[in-house]
Design a protein around this motif. Structure first.
Motif, PDB file in Angstrom:
ATOM      1  N   ASN A   3       8.629  57.012 121.872  1.00 14.18           N
ATOM      2  CA  ASN A   3       7.409  56.347 121.441  1.00 14.18           C
ATOM      3  C   ASN A   3       7.227  55.040 122.184  1.00 14.18           C
ATOM      4  O   ASN A   3       8.194  54.345 122.521  1.00 14.18           O
ATOM      5  CB  ASN A   3       7.461  56.072 119.938  1.00 14.18           C
ATOM      6  N   THR A   4       5.972  54.685 122.413  1.00 16.66           N
ATOM      7  CA  THR A   4       5.662  53.411 123.050  1.00 16.66           C
ATOM      8  C   THR A   4       5.868  52.283 122.046  1.00 16.66           C
ATOM      9  O   THR A   4       5.989  52.509 120.842  1.00 16.66           O
ATOM     10  CB  THR A   4       4.216  53.395 123.558  1.00 16.66           C
ATOM     11  N   VAL A   5       5.878  51.049 122.560  1.00 16.69           N
ATOM     12  CA  VAL A   5       6.046  49.894 121.684  1.00 16.69           C
ATOM     13  C   VAL A   5       4.911  49.831 120.671  1.00 16.69           C
ATOM     14  O   VAL A   5       5.117  49.553 119.488  1.00 16.69           O
ATOM     15  CB  VAL A   5       6.100  48.588 122.514  1.00 16.69           C
ATOM     16  N   ALA A   6       3.687  50.124 121.143  1.00 18.27           N
ATOM     17  CA  ALA A   6       2.524  50.089 120.253  1.00 18.27           C
ATOM     18  C   ALA A   6       2.680  51.106 119.123  1.00 18.27           C
ATOM     19  O   ALA A   6       2.345  50.826 117.965  1.00 18.27           O
ATOM     20  CB  ALA A   6       1.251  50.365 121.045  1.00 18.27           C
ATOM     21  N   GLN A   7       3.228  52.280 119.441  1.00 12.67           N
ATOM     22  CA  GLN A   7       3.438  53.314 118.423  1.00 12.67           C
ATOM     23  C   GLN A   7       4.526  52.896 117.421  1.00 12.67           C
ATOM     24  O   GLN A   7       4.419  53.153 116.226  1.00 12.67           O
ATOM     25  CB  GLN A   7       3.811  54.639 119.089  1.00 12.67           C
ATOM     26  N   LYS A   8       5.562  52.234 117.953  1.00 12.07           N
ATOM     27  CA  LYS A   8       6.630  51.747 117.065  1.00 12.07           C
ATOM     28  C   LYS A   8       6.089  50.682 116.122  1.00 12.07           C
ATOM     29  O   LYS A   8       6.432  50.657 114.934  1.00 12.07           O
ATOM     30  CB  LYS A   8       7.783  51.188 117.894  1.00 12.07           C
ATOM     31  N   ILE A   9       5.252  49.798 116.671  1.00 17.76           N
ATOM     32  CA  ILE A   9       4.663  48.741 115.839  1.00 17.76           C
ATOM     33  C   ILE A   9       3.784  49.349 114.751  1.00 17.76           C
ATOM     34  O   ILE A   9       3.822  48.940 113.594  1.00 17.76           O
ATOM     35  CB  ILE A   9       3.845  47.765 116.715  1.00 17.76           C
ATOM     36  N   GLU A  10       3.014  50.366 115.141  1.00 18.14           N
ATOM     37  CA  GLU A  10       2.149  51.047 114.172  1.00 18.14           C
ATOM     38  C   GLU A  10       2.982  51.730 113.087  1.00 18.14           C
ATOM     39  O   GLU A  10       2.650  51.670 111.894  1.00 18.14           O
ATOM     40  CB  GLU A  10       1.279  52.074 114.894  1.00 18.14           C
ATOM     41  N   ALA A  11       4.083  52.364 113.515  1.00 11.14           N
ATOM     42  CA  ALA A  11       4.964  53.038 112.551  1.00 11.14           C
ATOM     43  C   ALA A  11       5.617  52.022 111.618  1.00 11.14           C
ATOM     44  O   ALA A  11       5.728  52.256 110.408  1.00 11.14           O
ATOM     45  CB  ALA A  11       6.033  53.843 113.288  1.00 11.14           C
ATOM     46  N   LYS A 223       3.003  44.951 123.899  1.00  9.96           N
ATOM     47  CA  LYS A 223       3.870  45.497 124.937  1.00  9.96           C
ATOM     48  C   LYS A 223       5.350  45.326 124.590  1.00  9.96           C
ATOM     49  O   LYS A 223       6.215  45.934 125.214  1.00  9.96           O
ATOM     50  CB  LYS A 223       3.565  44.829 126.279  1.00  9.96           C
ATOM     51  N   LYS A 224       5.626  44.473 123.599  1.00 10.75           N
ATOM     52  CA  LYS A 224       7.001  44.280 123.132  1.00 10.75           C
ATOM     53  C   LYS A 224       6.965  43.796 121.691  1.00 10.75           C
ATOM     54  O   LYS A 224       5.954  43.244 121.232  1.00 10.75           O
ATOM     55  CB  LYS A 224       7.747  43.292 124.014  1.00 10.75           C
ATOM     56  N   LEU A 225       8.075  44.035 121.014  1.00 12.99           N
ATOM     57  CA  LEU A 225       8.167  43.591 119.625  1.00 12.99           C
ATOM     58  C   LEU A 225       8.358  42.074 119.584  1.00 12.99           C
ATOM     59  O   LEU A 225       9.255  41.540 120.241  1.00 12.99           O
ATOM     60  CB  LEU A 225       9.339  44.263 118.914  1.00 12.99           C
ATOM     61  N   ILE A 226       7.516  41.408 118.820  1.00 14.14           N
ATOM     62  CA  ILE A 226       7.595  39.960 118.671  1.00 14.14           C
ATOM     63  C   ILE A 226       7.996  39.641 117.244  1.00 14.14           C
ATOM     64  O   ILE A 226       7.426  40.181 116.297  1.00 14.14           O
ATOM     65  CB  ILE A 226       6.239  39.282 118.990  1.00 14.14           C
ATOM     66  N   VAL A 227       8.981  38.769 117.112  1.00 13.17           N
ATOM     67  CA  VAL A 227       9.417  38.351 115.776  1.00 13.17           C
ATOM     68  C   VAL A 227       9.161  36.872 115.595  1.00 13.17           C
ATOM     69  O   VAL A 227       9.126  36.107 116.566  1.00 13.17           O
ATOM     70  CB  VAL A 227      10.917  38.653 115.539  1.00 13.17           C
ATOM     71  N   CYS A 228       8.978  36.484 114.355  1.00 19.06           N
ATOM     72  CA  CYS A 228       8.763  35.070 114.037  1.00 19.06           C
ATOM     73  C   CYS A 228      10.051  34.303 114.324  1.00 19.06           C
ATOM     74  O   CYS A 228      11.124  34.694 113.871  1.00 19.06           O
ATOM     75  CB  CYS A 228       8.356  34.914 112.578  1.00 19.06           C
ATOM     76  N   GLU A 229       9.925  33.218 115.089  1.00 19.73           N
ATOM     77  CA  GLU A 229      11.110  32.454 115.460  1.00 19.73           C
ATOM     78  C   GLU A 229      11.687  31.664 114.284  1.00 19.73           C
ATOM     79  O   GLU A 229      12.789  31.129 114.363  1.00 19.73           O
ATOM     80  CB  GLU A 229      10.778  31.489 116.598  1.00 19.73           C
ATOM     81  N   HIS A 230      10.969  31.622 113.163  1.00 16.87           N
ATOM     82  CA  HIS A 230      11.438  30.885 111.992  1.00 16.87           C
ATOM     83  C   HIS A 230      12.095  31.799 110.952  1.00 16.87           C
ATOM     84  O   HIS A 230      13.155  31.477 110.422  1.00 16.87           O
ATOM     85  CB  HIS A 230      10.277  30.130 111.338  1.00 16.87           C
ATOM     86  N   CYS A 231      11.453  32.941 110.640  1.00 14.01           N
ATOM     87  CA  CYS A 231      11.975  33.814 109.575  1.00 14.01           C
ATOM     88  C   CYS A 231      12.476  35.165 110.062  1.00 14.01           C
ATOM     89  O   CYS A 231      13.099  35.900 109.295  1.00 14.01           O
ATOM     90  CB  CYS A 231      10.901  34.023 108.500  1.00 14.01           C
TER      91      CYS A 231
END
Length: 263
Positions: A3-11, A223-231
């Motif tokens: 799966n693409t990153v976009a598909q993973k994010i959607e899932a 295009k990539k998974l982004i996480v909050c740098e705080h939590c």
């Protein structure tokens, strides 16, 4: 096919949505599941305590019977010695028999004291058995009531819950095991159960800390998974709040003098 990153994010977003709905269903149950479990554990504890008390009672009763048997043996021996005392040949034999009878009499007194002590212990343990049985019956009644309440609530939500669980199973197939473990870990450490959130008004939807514009741009690209740098929550989207266009101001006529045409 991976799966693409976009598909993973959607899932991920889908799984989070389902989990939030499941949380809402389970929240309706309140503390009932924990209360039922606590009552069941307490009942097992009471049953174990009663079993141990009854075992102790058996040992106490056996001790009492043993001391009573000894007393009977001591009395038989005293009766025998009394008969022997009538046939002694000298004072020495008489004194020896008398001394033994006195010792036997002391043994009887000791055994009687042991019996009294054990009988007192028996009374205490029987009272404890009675008290524990009463408390056990109370807990059993409480458990019946709580279980009935829980069963009623679960019956109302069971269909929806099973449906959501099937949807969740289907959605998680689009996620690799490592990503799903990370999601679960973040969710477990979150007070509100949110591991996947959007950026709202320029801030993380979980901890409400500001998300820099460049990271917002990366989130939009997916295009990539982004996480909050705080939590550490996964940021899946950026919500854009459109501001309404200002309404044109009407020109005021206050203070204007009316003009009239001269004839």
């Amino acid at each position: 096919m991976e799966n693409t990153v976009a598909q993973k994010i959607e899932a991920l977003s889908k799984v989070q949505q389902i989990d939030s709905e499941l949380d809402a269903i389970r929240k309706l149950r309140g503390d009932l599941p924990e209360e039922v479990q606590d009552l069941e554990d307490e009942i097992v504890g009471f049953e174990t305590r009663i079993e141990n008390l009854k075992k102790d009672l058996g040992e106490v009763e056996a001790n009492i019977d043993q001391y009573r048997g000894k007393i009977q043996d001591f009395k038989k021996r005293i009766t025998y010695l009394e008969e022997q005392q009538m046939n002694v040949r000298n004072n020495r034999e008489f004194d020896a028999i008398t001394k033994e009878m006195e010792m036997l009499d002391l043994d009887i007194q000791v055994a009687q004291k042991k019996i009294r002590d054990n009988e007192a212990e028996e009374t205490i343990k029987r009272e404890r058995v009675t008290d524990t049985n009463e408390r056990l019956e109370e807990r059993r009644k409480d458990l019946t009531t709580k279980k009935a309440e829980l069963d009623e609530i679960m019956a109302e939500s069971e269909v929806d819950e099973q449906k959501l669980l099937k949807q969740r199973e289907k959605a998680t197939k689009h996620l690799d095991e490592r990503l799903l473990r990370s999601y679960t870990k973040i969710r477990d450490n979150s007070s509100n159960g949110l591991a996947v959130v959007s950026v709202k008004r320029g801030a993380c939807g979980g901890c409400f800390n500001t998300v820099p514009p460049q990271r917002q741009a990366d989130i939009r690209e997916k295009k990539k998974l982004i996480v909050c740098e705080h939590c550490g929550r996964v940021l899946t989207d950026v919500e854009i709040i459109e501001e309404a266009e200002p309404t044109p101001k009407r020109r005021s006529t206050r203070g204007r003098k009316a003009t009239t045409k001269k004839k």
